[in-house]
Scaffold this motif. Structure first.
Motif, short mmCIF file in Angstrom:
data_model
loop_
_atom_site.label_atom_id
_atom_site.label_comp_id
_atom_site.label_asym_id
_atom_site.label_seq_id
_atom_site.Cartn_x
_atom_site.Cartn_y
_atom_site.Cartn_z
N GLN A 116 13.69 -8.81 -5.12
CA GLN A 116 12.83 -9.61 -5.00
C GLN A 116 12.53 -9.82 -3.61
O GLN A 116 13.28 -10.71 -3.10
N PHE A 117 11.21 -9.47 -3.30
CA PHE A 117 11.11 -9.86 -1.66
C PHE A 117 10.38 -11.05 -1.26
O PHE A 117 9.24 -11.11 -0.82
N PHE A 118 11.04 -12.10 -1.75
CA PHE A 118 10.44 -13.56 -1.38
C PHE A 118 11.65 -14.52 -1.75
O PHE A 118 12.21 -14.48 -2.86
N THR A 119 11.36 -15.73 -1.24
CA THR A 119 11.90 -16.99 -1.71
C THR A 119 10.72 -17.90 -1.87
O THR A 119 9.50 -17.84 -1.31
N TRP A 120 11.12 -19.04 -2.16
CA TRP A 120 10.12 -19.98 -2.57
C TRP A 120 9.46 -20.59 -1.18
O TRP A 120 7.99 -20.87 -1.15
N GLU A 121 10.11 -20.66 -0.20
CA GLU A 121 9.62 -21.25 1.04
C GLU A 121 9.17 -20.32 2.00
O GLU A 121 9.31 -20.25 3.32
N TRP A 130 2.91 -10.07 3.86
CA TRP A 130 2.88 -8.74 3.88
C TRP A 130 2.92 -7.71 4.88
O TRP A 130 3.71 -6.59 4.77
N GLN A 131 2.72 -8.27 6.24
CA GLN A 131 3.15 -7.45 7.46
C GLN A 131 4.80 -7.29 7.55
O GLN A 131 5.25 -6.30 8.07
N HIS A 132 5.14 -8.32 7.13
CA HIS A 132 6.72 -8.40 7.12
C HIS A 132 7.11 -7.46 6.18
O HIS A 132 8.24 -6.64 6.64
N LEU A 133 6.79 -7.34 5.30
CA LEU A 133 7.15 -6.38 4.08
C LEU A 133 7.08 -5.01 4.55
O LEU A 133 7.81 -4.24 4.39
N GLU A 134 5.80 -4.70 5.20
CA GLU A 134 5.31 -3.43 5.64
C GLU A 134 6.51 -2.98 6.73
O GLU A 134 7.07 -1.78 6.49
N ALA A 135 7.03 -3.81 7.63
CA ALA A 135 7.75 -3.47 8.67
C ALA A 135 9.36 -3.21 8.15
O ALA A 135 10.00 -2.52 8.62
N GLU A 136 9.68 -4.02 6.93
CA GLU A 136 10.93 -3.79 6.29
C GLU A 136 11.09 -2.50 5.61
O GLU A 136 12.13 -2.29 5.23
N ILE A 137 10.04 -2.08 4.98
CA ILE A 137 10.13 -0.96 4.12
C ILE A 137 10.93 0.27 4.58
O ILE A 137 12.08 0.73 3.46
N PRO A 138 10.80 0.85 5.76
CA PRO A 138 11.62 1.88 6.01
C PRO A 138 13.34 1.58 6.11
O PRO A 138 13.74 2.24 5.30
N ALA A 139 13.43 0.53 6.22
CA ALA A 139 15.13 0.24 6.28
C ALA A 139 15.39 -0.06 4.77
O ALA A 139 16.57 0.34 4.28
N THR A 191 14.41 1.16 -4.64
CA THR A 191 13.48 1.83 -5.39
C THR A 191 12.30 1.10 -5.89
O THR A 191 11.38 1.67 -6.18
N GLN A 192 12.60 -0.22 -6.05
CA GLN A 192 11.31 -1.18 -6.43
C GLN A 192 11.47 -2.47 -5.49
O GLN A 192 12.46 -2.87 -5.48
N ILE A 193 10.12 -2.87 -5.46
CA ILE A 193 10.29 -4.27 -4.67
C ILE A 193 9.15 -5.02 -5.53
O ILE A 193 7.93 -4.85 -6.01
N TRP A 194 9.77 -6.10 -5.89
CA TRP A 194 9.01 -7.12 -7.11
C TRP A 194 8.27 -8.15 -5.65
O TRP A 194 8.94 -8.86 -5.09
N LEU A 195 7.06 -8.35 -5.74
CA LEU A 195 6.31 -9.08 -4.65
C LEU A 195 6.00 -10.38 -5.63
O LEU A 195 5.92 -10.70 -6.41
N GLU A 241 0.88 1.00 0.43
CA GLU A 241 0.54 2.21 0.55
C GLU A 241 2.03 2.92 1.62
O GLU A 241 2.41 4.05 1.05
N VAL A 242 2.44 1.86 2.48
CA VAL A 242 3.77 2.41 3.09
C VAL A 242 4.64 2.50 2.12
O VAL A 242 5.66 3.42 2.39
N ALA A 243 4.84 1.50 1.44
CA ALA A 243 6.16 1.59 0.30
C ALA A 243 5.84 2.73 -0.66
O ALA A 243 7.03 3.57 -0.59
N LYS A 244 4.75 3.29 -0.95
CA LYS A 244 4.52 4.63 -1.62
C LYS A 244 5.16 5.71 -0.92
O LYS A 244 5.77 6.75 -1.44
#
Length: 522
Positions: free
Chosen positions: A38-43, A52-61, A68-72, A118-121
């Motif tokens: 689950q890629f978020f908290t309430w705050e 979304w840019q933060h998500l993209e940057a973290e995907i390789p790690a 294998t799955q990220i809940w947005l 797209e980067v996640a894929k």
């Protein structure tokens, strides 16, 4: 006629295929254990990037860790500029149109979202969309409608006479126009509201008059009838509503490349509609193994199980009863009997329909469903969902990443180790050794391409010199070999020729024991 009778018999009497066995948990060809984040908290905020840019940057790690799955979070335009998307204004606006004070959503722009997807894929991670289908907020104008106030403690009882109110039920989407969808929502598409603008009165108003059918009967029976939750409640029986949401389901998957949904607040949504939505979206998108997990929030397994059966494998369910056990264990500490930790949980009855979790954005202290699993039991809880073979685990961003709400550096460090242990060692069937109230263990036997592991979990109050020991069988394959500690590096275990070994764990800790490689120094 005969075919319809056969279908009725099948639906009524035959046990459906468990959801997790028929749904995609990650990209094809991945032989490692699947894992959701689950890629978020309430705050959630990032200091320099959009979310979304933060998500993209973290995907390789994240891919390297084994997710294998990220809940947005809900990607749709919210009623407020700072809204998380659960205050759903326009599902078709992903941060593309100038509506509600901005083009972007709290999380970023449409372009940033699609780029991250797209980067996640590219890195072998599937995207899950949080679908908020129960209600809308942020209407553009009011309408005069007839309504009856409902008793908030029993929505089947009226709290006053029918009368005219001024309700915020008109949605024009002037910023979007007719792009993607032409539907303009008005009072006919809703069942109830919580505000009368004319009298400035808050309440639960059931809309009446021509075309209105009252609350749906195919919802949870809490508070008499739990169709109404908040905001402007959608009538999922209306043909135009169904058509719009069915089209949106196909569109959002195709637009983002997502492979499934997290379904919000389903106890308030008409069951027949939701079943049709899942089936129609699978068929219309050509994705027969589309993933879906539903939030039915109740710690009572007896209330959850009828929903699991009713959806007949079309969706998995979060194991809220297990989360509640974790919450109680963290409060009671050494007074909690660990032998009961899986008692009355979905994972114990229907493990292939259970998505397990420790905490989420709603359970953090101060949130609406506050039931935080304290640091005293956090890692023990994660070991139970990450290292056993039953259920499908979901890790919470707030436990893994630095954040202002609930971050604990030591928890994050140990959680990362458990995630690595899941990817490397947690394979094969589970053999339990639940023999002591304050210390339990289990063994994963491994498979043809992965070694197994032995896990020991303690909830005994901290004592620097106290060490638990459990004798467990790891298999004749390991006879005469050694296991090493994976969490705290403090020793080796010699396995007897019969495959048995004595595995230890410090008080109030978790230890994972893994085979010592032949090339490693003893």
């Amino acid at each position: 006629m005969i075919s319809r009778l056969k279908q009725w018999f099948s639906d009524t009497f035959q046990e459906p295929s468990p959801s997790l066995l028929r749904m995609r948990l990650g990209p094809d060809g991945n032989s490692s254990n699947p894992l959701m984040l689950q890629f978020f908290t309430w705050e959630s905020r990032h200091d320099t990037l959009s979310w979304w840019q933060h998500l993209e940057a973290e995907i390789p790690a994240l891919a390297q860790l084994g997710f294998t799955q990220i809940w947005l979070p809900p990607p749709n335009k919210a009623a407020e500029m700072d809204g998380r998307g659960y205050d759903a204004y326009d599902l078709w606006d992903l941060g593309e149109f100038d509506q509600k004070g901005a083009v972007k959503t709290r999380w970023g722009t449409r372009e940033e979202l699609l780029q991250a997807c797209e980067v996640a894929k590219q890195h072998g991670i599937d995207i899950l969309v949080d679908a908020v289908l129960n209600h809308k907020l942020g209407a553009d104008r009011t309408e005069n409608v007839t309504a009856i106030p409902s008793n908030p403690q029993d929505r089947l009882k009226d709290a006053g006479p029918e009368g005219e109110i001024e309700a915020w039920t008109g949605f024009d989407f002037s910023g979007r126009g007719d792009k993607y969808s032409k539907l303009r929502w008005t009072q006919e598409h809703f069942t109830g509201v919580d505000w009368d603008e004319k009298t400035r009165t808050q309440g639960i108003f059931r809309l009446t008059g021509k075309g209105h059918k009252g609350w749906s009967r195919r919802v949870d029976s809490e508070l008499g009838n739990y169709d109404y939750l908040l905001g402007i409640d959608i009538d999922h029986r209306h043909p135009a509503v169904q058509n719009d949401l069915f089209q949106w389901g196909k569109w959002i998957l195709e637009t983002t490349g997502a492979t499934g949904f997290r379904l919000d607040a389903i106890k308030h949504i008409d069951q027949k509609f939701l079943l049709r939505f899942l089936k129609a979206t699978r068929a219309n998108s050509g994705n027969s193994n589309m993933f879906a997990v539903s939030e039915y929030w109740s710690g009572n397994l007896k209330l959850l199980l009828p929903y699991v059966r009713a959806f007949r494998g079309e969706t998995a369910f979060f194991d809220v009863p297990l989360h509640m056990n974790f919450n109680q264990a963290s409060k009671q500490r050494s007074r909690y009997d660990l032998r009961n930790i899986l008692k009355d949980t979905l994972i114990s009855i229907k493990p292939n329909d259970a998505v397990t979790f420790v905490d989420n954005h709603d359970t953090v202290e101060g949130q609406s469903l506050e039931s935080w699993v304290g640091s005293e039991f956090k890692i023990q809880a994660y070991a139970l969902i990450l290292l056993r073979h039953q259920g499908y685990p979901c890790v919470f961003y707030g436990d893994l990443y630095p954040n202002r709400e609930c971050y604990n550096e030591n928890i994050s460090k140990n959680l990362t180790l458990l995630i690595e242990a899941r990817r490397m060692f947690a394979y094969g069937k589970t053999q339990d050794y639940f023999t002591d109230r304050n210390c339990i263990g289990f063994v994963r036997e491994g498979d043809s391409t992965h070694p197994g592991c032995a896990v020991v979990i303690s909830n005994k109050d901290d004592s620097a010199d106290f060490v638990h020991s459990i004798r467990m069988h790891v298999g004749l394959t390991y006879g005469g070999k050694k296991f090493k500690s994976f969490m705290q590096q403090h020793g080796r275990v010699e396995i007897g020729a019969d495959g048995w070994g004595t595995f230890s764990c410090f008080a109030n800790h978790v230890q994972v024991w893994v085979p010592l490689g032949e090339s490693e120094v003893v």
